[in-house]
Enzyme design. Structure first.
Site, PDB file in Angstrom:
ATOM      1  N   MET A 100       0.841  -1.185   0.000  1.00  0.00           N
ATOM      2  CA  MET A 100       0.000   0.000   0.000  1.00  0.00           C
ATOM      3  C   MET A 100       0.884   1.246   0.000  1.00  0.00           C
ATOM      4  O   MET A 100       1.973   1.232   0.564  1.00  0.00           O
ATOM      5  CB  MET A 100      -0.921   0.006   1.221  1.00  0.00           C
ATOM      6  CG  MET A 100      -1.833  -1.208   1.276  1.00  0.00           C
ATOM      7  SD  MET A 100      -2.937  -1.290  -0.125  1.00  0.00           S
ATOM      8  CE  MET A 100      -3.640  -2.906   0.111  1.00  0.00           C
ATOM      9  N   CYS A 101       0.413   2.305  -0.619  1.00  0.00           N
ATOM     10  CA  CYS A 101       1.250   3.499  -0.794  1.00  0.00           C
ATOM     11  C   CYS A 101       0.397   4.758  -0.715  1.00  0.00           C
ATOM     12  O   CYS A 101      -0.827   4.711  -0.820  1.00  0.00           O
ATOM     13  CB  CYS A 101       1.949   3.476  -2.160  1.00  0.00           C
ATOM     14  SG  CYS A 101       2.793   1.928  -2.548  1.00  0.00           S
ATOM     15  N   THR A 102       1.089   5.875  -0.553  1.00  0.00           N
ATOM     16  CA  THR A 102       0.462   7.191  -0.575  1.00  0.00           C
ATOM     17  C   THR A 102       1.263   8.082  -1.512  1.00  0.00           C
ATOM     18  O   THR A 102       2.487   8.037  -1.515  1.00  0.00           O
ATOM     19  CB  THR A 102       0.433   7.812   0.835  1.00  0.00           C
ATOM     20  OG1 THR A 102      -0.224   6.922   1.742  1.00  0.00           O
ATOM     21  CG2 THR A 102      -0.284   9.150   0.823  1.00  0.00           C
ATOM     22  N   THR A 140       5.177   7.439  -0.844  1.00  0.00           N
ATOM     23  CA  THR A 140       5.752   6.381  -0.025  1.00  0.00           C
ATOM     24  C   THR A 140       5.564   5.079  -0.788  1.00  0.00           C
ATOM     25  O   THR A 140       4.548   4.880  -1.453  1.00  0.00           O
ATOM     26  CB  THR A 140       5.057   6.252   1.342  1.00  0.00           C
ATOM     27  OG1 THR A 140       3.676   5.906   1.148  1.00  0.00           O
ATOM     28  CG2 THR A 140       5.157   7.543   2.134  1.00  0.00           C
ATOM     29  N   ARG A 165      -5.438   7.378   5.120  1.00  0.00           N
ATOM     30  CA  ARG A 165      -4.234   8.033   4.595  1.00  0.00           C
ATOM     31  C   ARG A 165      -4.596   9.106   3.563  1.00  0.00           C
ATOM     32  O   ARG A 165      -3.939  10.145   3.475  1.00  0.00           O
ATOM     33  CB  ARG A 165      -3.288   6.994   3.991  1.00  0.00           C
ATOM     34  CG  ARG A 165      -2.552   6.176   5.042  1.00  0.00           C
ATOM     35  CD  ARG A 165      -1.567   5.188   4.431  1.00  0.00           C
ATOM     36  NE  ARG A 165      -2.214   4.017   3.874  1.00  0.00           N
ATOM     37  CZ  ARG A 165      -2.324   3.732   2.585  1.00  0.00           C
ATOM     38  NH1 ARG A 165      -1.810   4.554   1.683  1.00  0.00           N
ATOM     39  NH2 ARG A 165      -2.919   2.633   2.170  1.00  0.00           N
TER      40      ARG A 165
END
Length: 316
Positions: free
Chosen positions: A1-3, A19, A227
């Protein structure tokens, strides 16, 4: 998972940052790909050549695969996981460039100059279901794109087809779909950087416990939905002072708010999902700032004129 987020300073220096949160050890490196480099897609028989030189975070797995990067025109793209929502073609399509989802970044960086051009040309691709040799699975992705003009967009391919969205908030996380996140943002209209005033209930007047009440209700967990809200709020109200150093500093502080330390997020398969690296791309000055999990310093790699004249790959 990323932002991921786009960001602009007061003097119009534009960034795309992200990220990289994953459980599988990606071992990403910064890699320079020159002009006129030929890629072989994971889809057998498909090749494509770069028009522009670029720097990306990726890895050589019988061919270079990239998660994000920027090119000499100041165009950037980052891929983020889109589990349970991504749906690709089951067959090749005649007249289209048939590629795997993990080919999207290298194709776009090698051939696209602006977000507007990406919006016009992404339909040239037919993204096909393909098992990735590194991850041993079909990789479900969606993509955020940004450029040196300050434009930001999102491409998602679902069972309803491919859709491109103008990203008005400049933030992206993971599933659900981008429009779901935008609608969910409407549930957080109470968030503000200033404190709320005291309120009266009958004859009793409330007294604040201290500053920060404007952010009461800001979600602090690591879900994609939380997020997205947290990053959107922090991006909106963070300092946007002029200068590259100030911009990088501001973006890094926003990314730190969604940084996942090892051990605090364990998947259903009992593996640790964590932030393997943070990447900040300066789209006007053509620099990539990279911070690995094991380091607290930003390493800068610049796409210089000298590097662009180089015809060979460089790994940093």
């Amino acid at each position: 998972m990323c932002t991921a987020l786009s960001f602009a300073t007061e003097d119009d220096t534009h960034f795309l940052a992200r990220t990289m949160d994953f459980s599988f050890e990606l071992e990403a490196q910064l890699i320079y790909i020159p002009r006129e480099y030929e890629f072989s897609s994971l889809v057998a028989g498909t090749k494509y050549t770069t028009k522009y030189g670029f720097i990306g975070a990726g890895r050589d797995v019988d061919g270079y695969i990239f998660a994000d990067g920027f090119n000499e025109k100041g165009f950037s793209i980052a891929s983020l996981y889109f589990e349970k929502n991504a749906k690709y073609s089951t067959n090749n399509k005649e007249g289209a460039l048939n590629v795997a989802s993990t080919d999207m970044v290298s194709w776009a960086l090698g051939n696209i100059a602006t977000v507007a051009e990406f919006e016009k040309r992404y339909s040239e691709l037919n993204v096909v279901e393909k098992i990735n040799p590194l991850l041993q699975t079909q990789v479900p992705l969606h993509w955020i794109v940004a450029d040196s003009l300050g434009k930001t967009g999102v491409l998602e391919i679902t069972a309803q087809g491919a859709k491109f969205y103008q990203n008005e908030v400049g933030v992206m996380t993971n599933s659900p779909e981008f429009l779901w996140h935008m609608n969910n943002l409407n549930h957080y209209v109470n968030l503000q950087p200033t404190d709320f005033t005291s309120k009266k209930y009958g004859d009793y007047e409330t007294v604040s416990d201290g500053p920060g009440s404007g952010a009461l209700g800001l979600p602090g967990d690591y879900t994609s939905a939380s997020r997205f809200i947290r990053t959107t709020f922090l991006k909106q109200y963070s300092d946007h002072s002029a200068g590259v150093k100030n911009g990088v500093n501001a973006v890094l502080h926003v990314l730190n708010s969604v940084d996942i330390p090892k051990g605090v997020k364990i998947t259903s398969k009992n593996v640790v999902d964590y932030t393997q690296y943070k990447g900040i791309m300066d789209l006007n000055n053509l620099s990539y700032y990279f911070m690995a999990y094991t380091d607290t310093k930003l390493a800068e790699v610049k796409l210089t004129k000298q590097l662009l004249e180089q015809a060979t790959i460089s790994i940093f």
